[in-house]
Design a protein around this motif. Structure first.
Motif, PDB file in Angstrom:
ATOM      1  N   ARG A  47       0.853  -1.193   0.000  1.00 35.27           N
ATOM      2  CA  ARG A  47       0.000   0.000   0.000  1.00 35.27           C
ATOM      3  C   ARG A  47       0.885   1.238   0.000  1.00 35.27           C
ATOM      4  NH1 ARG A  47      -5.455   0.731   3.122  1.00 35.27           N
ATOM      5  NH2 ARG A  47      -5.973  -0.532   1.324  1.00 35.27           N
ATOM      6  N   VAL A  48       0.592   2.130  -0.938  1.00 35.46           N
ATOM      7  CA  VAL A  48       1.241   3.436  -0.988  1.00 35.46           C
ATOM      8  C   VAL A  48       0.162   4.443  -0.628  1.00 35.46           C
ATOM      9  CG1 VAL A  48       2.437   5.117  -2.432  1.00 35.46           C
ATOM     10  CG2 VAL A  48       2.811   2.671  -2.793  1.00 35.46           C
ATOM     11  N   GLU A  49       0.441   5.230   0.411  1.00 33.76           N
ATOM     12  CA  GLU A  49      -0.570   6.142   0.935  1.00 33.76           C
ATOM     13  C   GLU A  49       0.080   7.480   1.207  1.00 33.76           C
ATOM     14  OE1 GLU A  49      -3.938   5.972   4.460  1.00 33.76           O
ATOM     15  OE2 GLU A  49      -2.312   4.521   4.439  1.00 33.76           O
ATOM     16  N   VAL A  89       4.010   5.565  -8.767  1.00 29.01           N
ATOM     17  CA  VAL A  89       3.003   4.531  -8.960  1.00 29.01           C
ATOM     18  C   VAL A  89       2.482   4.633 -10.392  1.00 29.01           C
ATOM     19  CG1 VAL A  89       0.776   3.646  -8.201  1.00 29.01           C
ATOM     20  CG2 VAL A  89       2.339   4.620  -6.531  1.00 29.01           C
ATOM     21  N   ILE A  90       2.445   3.507 -11.078  1.00 31.10           N
ATOM     22  CA  ILE A  90       1.879   3.452 -12.422  1.00 31.10           C
ATOM     23  C   ILE A  90       0.500   2.798 -12.319  1.00 31.10           C
ATOM     24  CG2 ILE A  90       2.159   2.568 -14.786  1.00 31.10           C
ATOM     25  CD1 ILE A  90       4.365   4.540 -13.935  1.00 31.10           C
ATOM     26  N   VAL A  91      -0.528   3.478 -12.842  1.00 34.73           N
ATOM     27  CA  VAL A  91      -1.888   2.951 -12.843  1.00 34.73           C
ATOM     28  C   VAL A  91      -2.482   3.090 -14.239  1.00 34.73           C
ATOM     29  CG1 VAL A  91      -2.317   3.385 -10.380  1.00 34.73           C
ATOM     30  CG2 VAL A  91      -2.895   5.134 -12.068  1.00 34.73           C
ATOM     31  N   SER A  92      -3.513   2.294 -14.504  1.00 35.96           N
ATOM     32  CA  SER A  92      -4.155   2.334 -15.818  1.00 35.96           C
ATOM     33  C   SER A  92      -5.564   2.927 -15.772  1.00 35.96           C
ATOM     34  CB  SER A  92      -4.217   0.929 -16.417  1.00 35.96           C
ATOM     35  OG  SER A  92      -4.943   0.068 -15.576  1.00 35.96           O
ATOM     36  N   TYR A 110      -4.535   6.632  -1.834  1.00 33.65           N
ATOM     37  CA  TYR A 110      -3.769   5.411  -1.604  1.00 33.65           C
ATOM     38  C   TYR A 110      -3.991   4.485  -2.783  1.00 33.65           C
ATOM     39  CZ  TYR A 110      -7.948   2.869  -0.037  1.00 33.65           C
ATOM     40  OH  TYR A 110      -9.179   2.273   0.033  1.00 33.65           O
ATOM     41  N   VAL A 111      -3.085   3.545  -2.928  1.00 36.15           N
ATOM     42  CA  VAL A 111      -3.183   2.538  -3.975  1.00 36.15           C
ATOM     43  C   VAL A 111      -2.545   1.263  -3.450  1.00 36.15           C
ATOM     44  CG1 VAL A 111      -1.036   3.264  -5.095  1.00 36.15           C
ATOM     45  CG2 VAL A 111      -2.718   2.028  -6.413  1.00 36.15           C
ATOM     46  N   ASP A 112      -3.152   0.150  -3.773  1.00 40.88           N
ATOM     47  CA  ASP A 112      -2.571  -1.152  -3.480  1.00 40.88           C
ATOM     48  C   ASP A 112      -2.074  -1.699  -4.804  1.00 40.88           C
ATOM     49  OD1 ASP A 112      -3.242  -1.315  -0.658  1.00 40.88           O
ATOM     50  OD2 ASP A 112      -5.321  -1.405  -1.346  1.00 40.88           O
ATOM     51  N   LEU A 132       9.053   1.939  -7.124  1.00 40.63           N
ATOM     52  CA  LEU A 132       8.077   1.924  -8.213  1.00 40.63           C
ATOM     53  C   LEU A 132       7.055   0.831  -7.925  1.00 40.63           C
ATOM     54  CD1 LEU A 132       7.106   2.814 -11.045  1.00 40.63           C
ATOM     55  CD2 LEU A 132       8.649   1.087 -11.980  1.00 40.63           C
ATOM     56  N   VAL A 133       5.784   1.228  -7.880  1.00 41.66           N
ATOM     57  CA  VAL A 133       4.684   0.315  -7.598  1.00 41.66           C
ATOM     58  C   VAL A 133       3.723   0.363  -8.776  1.00 41.66           C
ATOM     59  CG1 VAL A 133       2.713  -0.119  -6.060  1.00 41.66           C
ATOM     60  CG2 VAL A 133       4.930   0.558  -5.106  1.00 41.66           C
ATOM     61  N   ILE A 134       3.211  -0.794  -9.159  1.00 40.90           N
ATOM     62  CA  ILE A 134       2.288  -0.881 -10.292  1.00 40.90           C
ATOM     63  C   ILE A 134       0.940  -1.366  -9.772  1.00 40.90           C
ATOM     64  CG2 ILE A 134       1.840  -1.998 -12.494  1.00 40.90           C
ATOM     65  CD1 ILE A 134       4.933  -2.287 -12.749  1.00 40.90           C
ATOM     66  N   GLY A 135      -0.086  -0.528  -9.962  1.00 37.09           N
ATOM     67  CA  GLY A 135      -1.414  -0.852  -9.467  1.00 37.09           C
ATOM     68  C   GLY A 135      -2.473  -0.648 -10.523  1.00 37.09           C
ATOM     69  N   ARG A 136      -3.707  -0.692 -10.095  1.00 42.79           N
ATOM     70  CA  ARG A 136      -4.825  -0.535 -11.021  1.00 42.79           C
ATOM     71  C   ARG A 136      -5.346   0.896 -11.043  1.00 42.79           C
ATOM     72  NH1 ARG A 136     -10.194  -4.273 -11.654  1.00 42.79           N
ATOM     73  NH2 ARG A 136     -11.275  -2.869 -13.073  1.00 42.79           N
ATOM     74  N   THR A 137      -5.650   1.431  -9.845  1.00 42.95           N
ATOM     75  CA  THR A 137      -6.227   2.768  -9.766  1.00 42.95           C
ATOM     76  C   THR A 137      -5.892   3.414  -8.435  1.00 42.95           C
ATOM     77  OG1 THR A 137      -8.252   4.076 -10.075  1.00 42.95           O
ATOM     78  CG2 THR A 137      -8.457   2.016  -8.828  1.00 42.95           C
ATOM     79  N   LEU A 138      -6.037   4.710  -8.375  1.00 40.55           N
ATOM     80  CA  LEU A 138      -5.858   5.462  -7.133  1.00 40.55           C
ATOM     81  C   LEU A 138      -7.203   5.532  -6.411  1.00 40.55           C
ATOM     82  CD1 LEU A 138      -3.855   8.452  -8.636  1.00 40.55           C
ATOM     83  CD2 LEU A 138      -2.921   6.579  -7.284  1.00 40.55           C
TER      84      LEU A 138
END
Length: 168
Positions: A47-49, A89-92, A110-112, A132-138
């Motif tokens: 988790r990045v918060e 954080v990279i999100v799509s 935050y993003v998981d 660097l964290v890769i997630g789906r959405t913020l």
């Protein structure tokens, strides 16, 4: 199998944010992801918060577009404990109402997502490193209302008006 950022991103998109949150290793802080043993945590859901400072549209590539991913975003999040050291954080996907911007203020998110590696980036005066964290959405964190303490409420409601009346 998950050795590339594209494969991590596609894997993250298979899960709802709530599902990722159930498997997040919250003990994996910025300090651990930046530290000497960081490679032990590659691929773990973290988790990045913190405060979202910058959100940039970075496009996509042919391999991702073939899988239906047309947009990627680079989010720079500054945590509470490490406020001068961001996580990239990279999100799509973006939540409704959130648009890319160079300077975002007072927005907590935050993003998981999957920890990937340390990322080299160009800061104002030098080159630095960030997890660097890769997630789906913020996920936008709505501000919580501060609870009213009974003593404060009574002071504002009773004592202060009485004092001001006596003075005048």
């Amino acid at each position: 199998i998950f050795s590339t950022p594209c494969s991590r991103l596609l894997w993250a998109r298979k899960f709802k944010p709530e599902q990722l949150a159930q498997h997040t290793r919250k003990e994996l802080t910025w300090r651990l992801l930046f530290g000497r043993d960081r490679t032990r945590y590659r691929g773990e859901i973290v988790r990045v918060e913190g405060r979202l400072k910058r959100l940039i549209w970075i496009g996509s590539n042919k391999a991702l577009e073939a899988q239906g991913v047309k947009d990627l975003y680079e989010a720079w999040i500054f945590g509470r404990e490490y406020f001068s050291n961001p996580t990239c954080v990279i999100v799509s996907e973006l939540p409704p109402g959130l648009e890319p911007a160079e300077d975002i203020r007072d927005l907590m998110v935050y993003v998981d997502g999957f920890y990937f590696k340390r990322y080299k980036y160009r800061a104002v005066n030098d080159t630095r490193l960030a997890p660097l964290v890769i997630g789906r959405t913020l996920i936008i964190q709505r501000p919580t209302a501060m609870p009213v303490r009974p003593g404060e409420s009574a002071f504002d409601r009773l004592f202060l008006p009485t004092l001001l009346t006596v003075l005048f």
